[in-house]
Scaffold this active site. Structure first.
Site, PDB file in Angstrom:
ATOM      1  NE  ARG A  29     -13.153 -80.789 -17.911  1.00 45.34           N
ATOM      2  CZ  ARG A  29     -12.559 -79.827 -17.209  1.00 45.34           C
ATOM      3  NH1 ARG A  29     -11.316 -79.991 -16.793  1.00 45.34           N
ATOM      4  NH2 ARG A  29     -13.187 -78.717 -16.941  1.00 45.34           N
TER       5      ARG A  29
ATOM      6  NE  ARG B 272     -13.634 -72.607 -16.187  1.00 40.91           N
ATOM      7  CZ  ARG B 272     -13.643 -73.894 -16.509  1.00 40.91           C
ATOM      8  NH1 ARG B 272     -14.604 -74.407 -17.245  1.00 40.91           N
ATOM      9  NH2 ARG B 272     -12.693 -74.691 -16.080  1.00 40.91           N
TER      10      ARG B 272
ATOM     11  CE  LYS C 127      -5.506 -75.641 -13.537  1.00 42.67           C
ATOM     12  NZ  LYS C 127      -6.147 -75.396 -14.842  1.00 42.67           N
TER      13      LYS C 127
ATOM     14  NE  ARG D  36      -9.121 -70.807 -10.610  1.00 42.99           N
ATOM     15  CZ  ARG D  36      -9.210 -72.127 -10.709  1.00 42.99           C
ATOM     16  NH1 ARG D  36      -8.894 -72.902  -9.707  1.00 42.99           N
ATOM     17  NH2 ARG D  36      -9.621 -72.664 -11.833  1.00 42.99           N
TER      18      ARG D  36
ATOM     19  NE  ARG E  49     -15.645 -78.579 -14.197  1.00 42.81           N
ATOM     20  CZ  ARG E  49     -14.372 -78.189 -14.037  1.00 42.81           C
ATOM     21  NH1 ARG E  49     -13.422 -79.100 -13.874  1.00 42.81           N
ATOM     22  NH2 ARG E  49     -14.063 -76.918 -14.034  1.00 42.81           N
TER      23      ARG E  49
HETATM   24  P1  AP5 Z   1      -7.824 -81.323 -17.197  1.00 46.23           P
HETATM   25  O1  AP5 Z   1      -6.669 -82.088 -16.682  1.00 46.23           O
HETATM   26  O2  AP5 Z   1      -9.190 -81.618 -16.594  1.00 46.23           O
HETATM   27  O3  AP5 Z   1      -7.513 -79.750 -17.184  1.00 46.23           O
HETATM   28  P2  AP5 Z   1      -7.424 -78.728 -15.988  1.00 46.23           P
HETATM   29  O4  AP5 Z   1      -6.251 -77.854 -16.268  1.00 46.23           O
HETATM   30  O5  AP5 Z   1      -7.458 -79.436 -14.666  1.00 46.23           O
HETATM   31  O6  AP5 Z   1      -8.776 -77.893 -16.263  1.00 46.23           O
HETATM   32  P3  AP5 Z   1      -9.944 -77.420 -15.293  1.00 46.23           P
HETATM   33  O7  AP5 Z   1     -11.100 -76.902 -16.146  1.00 46.23           O
HETATM   34  O8  AP5 Z   1     -10.318 -78.487 -14.304  1.00 46.23           O
HETATM   35  O9  AP5 Z   1      -9.273 -76.252 -14.613  1.00 46.23           O
HETATM   36  P4  AP5 Z   1      -9.856 -75.069 -13.966  1.00 46.23           P
HETATM   37  O10 AP5 Z   1      -8.663 -74.606 -13.247  1.00 46.23           O
HETATM   38  O11 AP5 Z   1     -10.516 -74.046 -14.776  1.00 46.23           O
HETATM   39  O12 AP5 Z   1     -11.094 -75.663 -13.111  1.00 46.23           O
HETATM   40  P5  AP5 Z   1     -11.227 -76.022 -11.575  1.00 46.23           P
HETATM   41  O13 AP5 Z   1     -11.971 -77.280 -11.456  1.00 46.23           O
HETATM   42  O14 AP5 Z   1      -9.917 -75.893 -10.894  1.00 46.23           O
HETATM   43  O15 AP5 Z   1      -7.910 -81.543 -18.784  1.00 46.23           O
HETATM   44  C1  AP5 Z   1      -8.962 -80.981 -19.572  1.00 46.23           C
HETATM   45  C2  AP5 Z   1      -9.378 -81.956 -20.682  1.00 46.23           C
HETATM   46  O16 AP5 Z   1      -8.326 -82.121 -21.605  1.00 46.23           O
HETATM   47  C3  AP5 Z   1      -9.720 -83.381 -20.212  1.00 46.23           C
HETATM   48  O17 AP5 Z   1     -10.745 -83.875 -21.020  1.00 46.23           O
HETATM   49  C4  AP5 Z   1      -8.437 -84.153 -20.428  1.00 46.23           C
HETATM   50  O18 AP5 Z   1      -8.683 -85.536 -20.626  1.00 46.23           O
HETATM   51  C5  AP5 Z   1      -7.867 -83.474 -21.656  1.00 46.23           C
HETATM   52  N1  AP5 Z   1      -6.414 -83.392 -21.674  1.00 46.23           N
HETATM   53  C6  AP5 Z   1      -5.583 -83.058 -20.642  1.00 46.23           C
HETATM   54  N2  AP5 Z   1      -4.298 -83.037 -21.056  1.00 46.23           N
HETATM   55  C7  AP5 Z   1      -4.323 -83.335 -22.390  1.00 46.23           C
HETATM   56  C8  AP5 Z   1      -3.316 -83.472 -23.383  1.00 46.23           C
HETATM   57  N3  AP5 Z   1      -2.019 -83.269 -23.132  1.00 46.23           N
HETATM   58  N4  AP5 Z   1      -3.716 -83.777 -24.652  1.00 46.23           N
HETATM   59  C9  AP5 Z   1      -5.030 -83.994 -24.953  1.00 46.23           C
HETATM   60  N5  AP5 Z   1      -6.015 -83.893 -24.028  1.00 46.23           N
HETATM   61  C10 AP5 Z   1      -5.682 -83.570 -22.776  1.00 46.23           C
HETATM   62  O19 AP5 Z   1     -12.130 -74.801 -11.062  1.00 46.23           O
HETATM   63  C11 AP5 Z   1     -13.495 -74.687 -11.412  1.00 46.23           C
HETATM   64  C12 AP5 Z   1     -14.100 -73.467 -10.726  1.00 46.23           C
HETATM   65  O20 AP5 Z   1     -13.997 -73.582  -9.282  1.00 46.23           O
HETATM   66  C13 AP5 Z   1     -13.447 -72.105 -11.040  1.00 46.23           C
HETATM   67  O21 AP5 Z   1     -13.917 -71.552 -12.255  1.00 46.23           O
HETATM   68  C14 AP5 Z   1     -13.862 -71.289  -9.791  1.00 46.23           C
HETATM   69  O22 AP5 Z   1     -15.197 -70.875  -9.880  1.00 46.23           O
HETATM   70  C15 AP5 Z   1     -13.746 -72.319  -8.671  1.00 46.23           C
HETATM   71  N6  AP5 Z   1     -12.412 -72.321  -8.050  1.00 46.23           N
HETATM   72  C16 AP5 Z   1     -11.521 -73.369  -8.012  1.00 46.23           C
HETATM   73  N7  AP5 Z   1     -10.393 -73.017  -7.375  1.00 46.23           N
HETATM   74  C17 AP5 Z   1     -10.564 -71.710  -6.978  1.00 46.23           C
HETATM   75  C18 AP5 Z   1      -9.748 -70.786  -6.299  1.00 46.23           C
HETATM   76  N8  AP5 Z   1      -8.508 -71.125  -5.894  1.00 46.23           N
HETATM   77  N9  AP5 Z   1     -10.226 -69.539  -6.091  1.00 46.23           N
HETATM   78  C19 AP5 Z   1     -11.473 -69.187  -6.491  1.00 46.23           C
HETATM   79  N10 AP5 Z   1     -12.300 -70.014  -7.163  1.00 46.23           N
HETATM   80  C20 AP5 Z   1     -11.864 -71.278  -7.393  1.00 46.23           C
END
Ligand code: AP5
Length: 217
Positions: A127, A171, A13, A88, A160
């Site tokens: 990552r 998660r 994402k 979410r 992280r």
């Molecule tokens: P990446 O693009 O970083 O993936 P992502 O989908 O953004 O994954 P996240 O872990 O950031 O998502 P998340 O939703 O769990 O975490 P968030 O920060 O939002 O790609 C991942 C890896 O793969 C990278 O190394 C990339 O280079 C590689 N990659 C990508 N595409 C690829 C491909 N096609 N092929 C090969 N490699 C690839 O949330 C973190 C925490 O914040 C949550 O757990 C929660 O505690 C809190 N939080 C955030 N938003 C909310 C909310 N709305 N409500 C409540 N809590 C929240």
């Protein structure tokens, strides 16, 4: 244009939101990034959010909704936005729908990036993130040119606090319980588009652009 990106942790994402943001000239808003900035700055929100985030659990709706509502009032979001990681939960989706209805600016589309649990674990545990520009790398799939340094600003890359295998598994389970119901929520509104996201980044970008071609041209 106003988009929501859905998908398991590691679905790409953040990676694809950055690409689409540059292409369309609209901000990519990651609630995870904003929350991590609050944690780092030690704000009241950061202190409240930290424990949930480290455990891989969701931050309470009331905190996240208020944070996003404030962010959407900033001028750059007036021309559109990509929400990465929000909503979410169903209450968050409802709050977003109400806020956008009040502004008369409904969502354009919701893109779900589909990957398996196995891919999610592989991508997240490998990552590394640049703390300055937020670009992500992967130790095997997309390593930086210089070991553990960002290609764009040479900042040392970081892991992280929620990227160990056990936390990633938690998660994934929480996503299934609390976020997956949003697929039906948005499907019922005719907004959901699914993108197969197992392939390499460029392939996923092509599939994403094709999925929103009719609304982004
Ligand atoms: P990446 O693009 O970083 O993936 P992502 O989908 O953004 O994954 P996240 O872990 O950031 O998502 P998340 O939703 O769990 O975490 P968030 O920060 O939002 O790609 C991942 C890896 O793969 C990278 O190394 C990339 O280079 C590689 N990659 C990508 N595409 C690829 C491909 N096609 N092929 C090969 N490699 C690839 O949330 C973190 C925490 O914040 C949550 O757990 C929660 O505690 C809190 N939080 C955030 N938003 C909310 C909310 N709305 N409500 C409540 N809590 C929240």
């Amino acid at each position: 244009m106003r988009f929501v990106f859905l998908g398991l942790p590691g679905a790409g994402k953040g990676t694809q939101a950055r690409i689409l943001s540059e292409r369309l000239g609209i901000p990519a808003i990651s609630t995870g990034d904003i929350l991590r900035e609050h944690v780092q700055a030690g704000t009241r929100l950061g202190v409240e959010a930290r424990t949930s985030m480290d455990r891989g659990e969701y931050v309470p709706d009331r905190l996240v909704v208020r944070m996003v509502e404030e962010r959407l009032r900033e001028p750059d979001a007036g021309k559109g936005f990509i929400l990465d990681g929000f909503p979410r939960t169903v209450p968050q989706a409802q709050a977003l729908e109400d806020a956008l209805a009040e502004l008369g600016t409904p969502l354009t589309a919701v893109v779900k990036f589909a990957i398996s649990d196995r891919t999610a674990i592989l991508r997240i545990t490998g990552r590394y993130t640049c703390p300055v520009c937020k670009r992500t790398y992967h130790k095997e799939l997309s390593p930086p040119e210089t070991d553990l340094q960002c290609d764009f600003d040479a900042t040392p890359l970081e892991k992280r606090s929620d990227e160990d295998e056990l936390t990633v598994k938690r998660r994934l389970a929480i996503y299934r319980q609390q976020t997956e119901p949003l697929e039906l929520f948005y499907w019922e509104r005719g907004l959901l588009r699914e993108v197969e996201a197992e392939g390499p980044k460029q392939e996923v970008t092509r599939a994403m652009l094709a999925a929103i071609e009719d609304v982004s041209a």
